[in-house]
Design an enzyme around this catalytic site. Sequence first.
Site, PDB file in Angstrom:
ATOM      1  N   ASP A  30      61.033  12.933  21.902  1.00  0.00           N
ATOM      2  CA  ASP A  30      61.483  11.747  22.945  1.00  0.00           C
ATOM      3  C   ASP A  30      59.968  11.525  23.577  1.00  0.00           C
ATOM      4  O   ASP A  30      59.130  12.559  23.820  1.00  0.00           O
ATOM      5  CB  ASP A  30      62.224  12.222  23.894  1.00  0.00           C
ATOM      6  CG  ASP A  30      63.068  11.138  24.596  1.00  0.00           C
ATOM      7  OD1 ASP A  30      64.225  10.915  24.085  1.00  0.00           O
ATOM      8  OD2 ASP A  30      62.384  10.428  25.572  1.00  0.00           O
ATOM      9  N   LYS A  65      80.235  -1.392  14.170  1.00  0.00           N
ATOM     10  CA  LYS A  65      80.147  -0.479  15.255  1.00  0.00           C
ATOM     11  C   LYS A  65      80.513  -1.597  16.450  1.00  0.00           C
ATOM     12  O   LYS A  65      81.191  -1.375  17.237  1.00  0.00           O
ATOM     13  CB  LYS A  65      78.871  -0.290  15.548  1.00  0.00           C
ATOM     14  CG  LYS A  65      78.392   0.410  16.842  1.00  0.00           C
ATOM     15  CD  LYS A  65      79.015   1.507  17.136  1.00  0.00           C
ATOM     16  CE  LYS A  65      78.820   1.952  18.475  1.00  0.00           C
ATOM     17  NZ  LYS A  65      79.592   3.379  18.825  1.00  0.00           N
ATOM     18  N   CYS A 111      78.332   2.364  26.412  1.00  0.00           N
ATOM     19  CA  CYS A 111      78.726   1.515  25.198  1.00  0.00           C
ATOM     20  C   CYS A 111      79.448   0.077  25.366  1.00  0.00           C
ATOM     21  O   CYS A 111      78.827  -0.960  25.077  1.00  0.00           O
ATOM     22  CB  CYS A 111      79.305   2.413  24.038  1.00  0.00           C
ATOM     23  SG  CYS A 111      77.955   3.531  23.571  1.00  0.00           S
TER      24      CYS A 111
HETATM   25  N1  LIG Z   1      75.788   7.423  24.594  1.00  0.00           N
HETATM   26  C1  LIG Z   1      76.945   7.172  23.629  1.00  0.00           C
HETATM   27  O1  LIG Z   1      77.945   7.597  23.667  1.00  0.00           O
HETATM   28  C2  LIG Z   1      76.432   6.192  22.352  1.00  0.00           C
HETATM   29  C3  LIG Z   1      77.554   6.364  21.479  1.00  0.00           C
HETATM   30  C4  LIG Z   1      77.218   5.790  20.299  1.00  0.00           C
HETATM   31  C5  LIG Z   1      76.086   4.997  20.046  1.00  0.00           C
HETATM   32  N2  LIG Z   1      75.237   4.757  20.985  1.00  0.00           N
HETATM   33  C6  LIG Z   1      74.131   4.058  20.958  1.00  0.00           C
HETATM   34  O2  LIG Z   1      73.212   5.097  20.744  1.00  0.00           O
HETATM   35  C7  LIG Z   1      71.893   4.380  21.184  1.00  0.00           C
HETATM   36  C8  LIG Z   1      71.071   5.609  22.052  1.00  0.00           C
HETATM   37  O3  LIG Z   1      72.090   5.635  23.249  1.00  0.00           O
HETATM   38  P1  LIG Z   1      71.936   6.990  24.111  1.00  0.00           P
HETATM   39  O4  LIG Z   1      73.233   7.070  24.953  1.00  0.00           O
HETATM   40  O5  LIG Z   1      71.753   8.214  23.309  1.00  0.00           O
HETATM   41  O6  LIG Z   1      70.391   6.419  24.808  1.00  0.00           O
HETATM   42  P2  LIG Z   1      69.696   7.363  26.091  1.00  0.00           P
HETATM   43  O7  LIG Z   1      69.238   6.167  26.808  1.00  0.00           O
HETATM   44  O8  LIG Z   1      70.661   8.486  26.354  1.00  0.00           O
HETATM   45  O9  LIG Z   1      68.592   7.794  25.161  1.00  0.00           O
HETATM   46  C9  LIG Z   1      67.484   7.083  24.451  1.00  0.00           C
HETATM   47  C10 LIG Z   1      66.389   8.009  24.458  1.00  0.00           C
HETATM   48  O10 LIG Z   1      65.429   7.390  23.665  1.00  0.00           O
HETATM   49  C11 LIG Z   1      64.178   7.696  24.283  1.00  0.00           C
HETATM   50  N3  LIG Z   1      63.031   6.915  23.848  1.00  0.00           N
HETATM   51  C12 LIG Z   1      62.851   5.455  23.925  1.00  0.00           C
HETATM   52  N4  LIG Z   1      61.816   4.903  23.522  1.00  0.00           N
HETATM   53  C13 LIG Z   1      61.372   5.957  23.056  1.00  0.00           C
HETATM   54  C14 LIG Z   1      60.378   6.157  22.006  1.00  0.00           C
HETATM   55  N5  LIG Z   1      59.415   4.945  21.902  1.00  0.00           N
HETATM   56  N6  LIG Z   1      59.894   7.249  21.636  1.00  0.00           N
HETATM   57  C15 LIG Z   1      60.616   8.410  21.858  1.00  0.00           C
HETATM   58  N7  LIG Z   1      61.630   8.251  22.437  1.00  0.00           N
HETATM   59  C16 LIG Z   1      62.267   7.205  23.060  1.00  0.00           C
HETATM   60  C17 LIG Z   1      64.260   7.683  25.844  1.00  0.00           C
HETATM   61  O11 LIG Z   1      63.313   8.431  26.530  1.00  0.00           O
HETATM   62  C18 LIG Z   1      65.631   8.402  25.669  1.00  0.00           C
HETATM   63  O12 LIG Z   1      65.481   9.506  26.127  1.00  0.00           O
HETATM   64  C19 LIG Z   1      72.062   3.152  21.942  1.00  0.00           C
HETATM   65  O13 LIG Z   1      72.091   1.935  21.051  1.00  0.00           O
HETATM   66  C20 LIG Z   1      73.734   3.349  22.032  1.00  0.00           C
HETATM   67  O14 LIG Z   1      74.387   1.924  22.145  1.00  0.00           O
HETATM   68  C21 LIG Z   1      75.608   5.582  22.223  1.00  0.00           C
END
Ligand SMILES: NC(=O)c1ccc[n+]([C@@H]2O[C@H](COP(=O)([O-])OP(=O)(O)OC[C@H]3O[C@@H](n4cnc5c(N)ncnc54)[C@H](O)[C@@H]3O)[C@@H](O)[C@H]2O)c1
Length: 428
Positions: free
Chosen positions: A26, A203, A259
């Site tokens: 991250d 999705k 989401c």
């Molecule tokens: N949260 C859910 O329940 C869920 C479920 C299914 C799918 N998704 C999808 O999964 C994806 C991620 O969701 P999330 O909730 O985990 O997001 P989040 O915001 O919790 O986490 C994303 C992470 O990516 C990191 N990041 C961003 N740019 C970066 C880079 N260049 N290098 C390294 N790290 C970087 C951020 O610092 C952050 O910690 C989204 O597309 C979301 O729609 C989420």
Amino acid sequence: MIGTGYVGLVSGTCFADLGNKVYCVDKDKTKINKLNNSISPIYEPGLDDLINNNLKSKRLSFTDNVEKAVRESQIIFICVGTPTKQNSNLVDLSQVYKVAKLISRYIKSYKIIINKSTVPVTTGDEIERIIGKKVKKNLFDIVSNPEFLREGEAIRDFKFPDRIVIGADNKKIFRKMRLLYEPLIKKGAKFFCTSWKGAELVKYASNAFLATKITFINEIANLCESTGINVEDISVGMGSDARIGSRFLRAGPAYGGSCFPKDTKGLVSIADKFKINMSIVKAVIKSNHNRKILLTKRISKIMNNKIKNKKITVLGVTFKANTDDMRESSSLVFIPYLLKKGGIVRYYDPSGFKKEFKKNKNLKFENTLSKACVGADLIIINTEWDEFKSIDFKKIVKKNNFKIYDMRNLYNPGELKKKNIKYYSVGR
Ligand SMILES: NC(=O)c1ccc[n+]([C@@H]2O[C@H](COP(=O)([O-])OP(=O)(O)OC[C@H]3O[C@@H](n4cnc5c(N)ncnc54)[C@H](O)[C@@H]3O)[C@@H](O)[C@H]2O)c1
């Protein structure tokens, strides 16, 4: 795993638990430092222990060093955020493309690059184009592997998924992905292969459909309220039909979270690009927005439009129980409204204090349920944590004439009536 948020952290930790060696990367150094000290930055039941065990066994490590993680991995998952762009339905894919560009710098041997972030149809093509600018075609393959885990149930959902969807353009990749997911397939997960675009759309279509189900039952609840019908009966009556199914058919607040709100909008915007009118999904987005306003008005009505100086307690402020995620929670709409009308608001959430409310005057976080409820004029139950399901209200409020607005229908109206408690719920 590039991106150690809800999805990257849970999936990475669970992959490590299956015996793989995993780097969770991250860019947020504070997050990485916490994780290296075994402190989870998110609330997710069971996750702390799993992180701890896999850190100790050295199968799992946390770093902000993308280069090292990419060089040492055969498989790279992209798990960064894909939020909605401000004032539009468009998906902001900048994080995904930035990561694609970043990893392309460090690929010197063959890698499988898997996009797990939720993205509009055709994003896979763009990821391939970006990486292909720097890396020879025979050194990488692109896969789309959308994630279906639910916050609050994320570990169970990872370990026992209904299905694993893989989008790729050659059979060799499907075989390799099957190998990676073999332990879950053995436990009964359906392994489903399609094209990149197919996986990307599965999705969006799934989330839009679930959001539609919630919105549908919420509108039925409005009709029930006006006609003296119990919406719970409708949920059971409808949900017992196997073609319909009972899940996501419980009336309550507007859907929220990280989401459904953004993915319904994302589906509309990608369909617009192809000149397809997603009229149902558009109606769902509108109806869900209206619901936040409708339930806020209902609070006013319950209080006979007298909110000034009233002591109001909110139980649960996240978008649902068992998570600390505040994204698109209804409480972000109704709490500011109550404060604007002069209410004195306290909240309690088992997942703790929320920075989103840091600047609000007349709003206080209490660290126990009883401290939050004592002396309240109105208690609003906004989420369905187990802790909220069997409260002895009279004992903890310690006064008469308080009201309860149960937005999750956790209580039996008849039983509270017997105790002379003024109780309001949703659609009954
Ligand atoms: N949260 C859910 O329940 C869920 C479920 C299914 C799918 N998704 C999808 O999964 C994806 C991620 O969701 P999330 O909730 O985990 O997001 P989040 O915001 O919790 O986490 C994303 C992470 O990516 C990191 N990041 C961003 N740019 C970066 C880079 N260049 N290098 C390294 N790290 C970087 C951020 O610092 C952050 O910690 C989204 O597309 C979301 O729609 C989420």
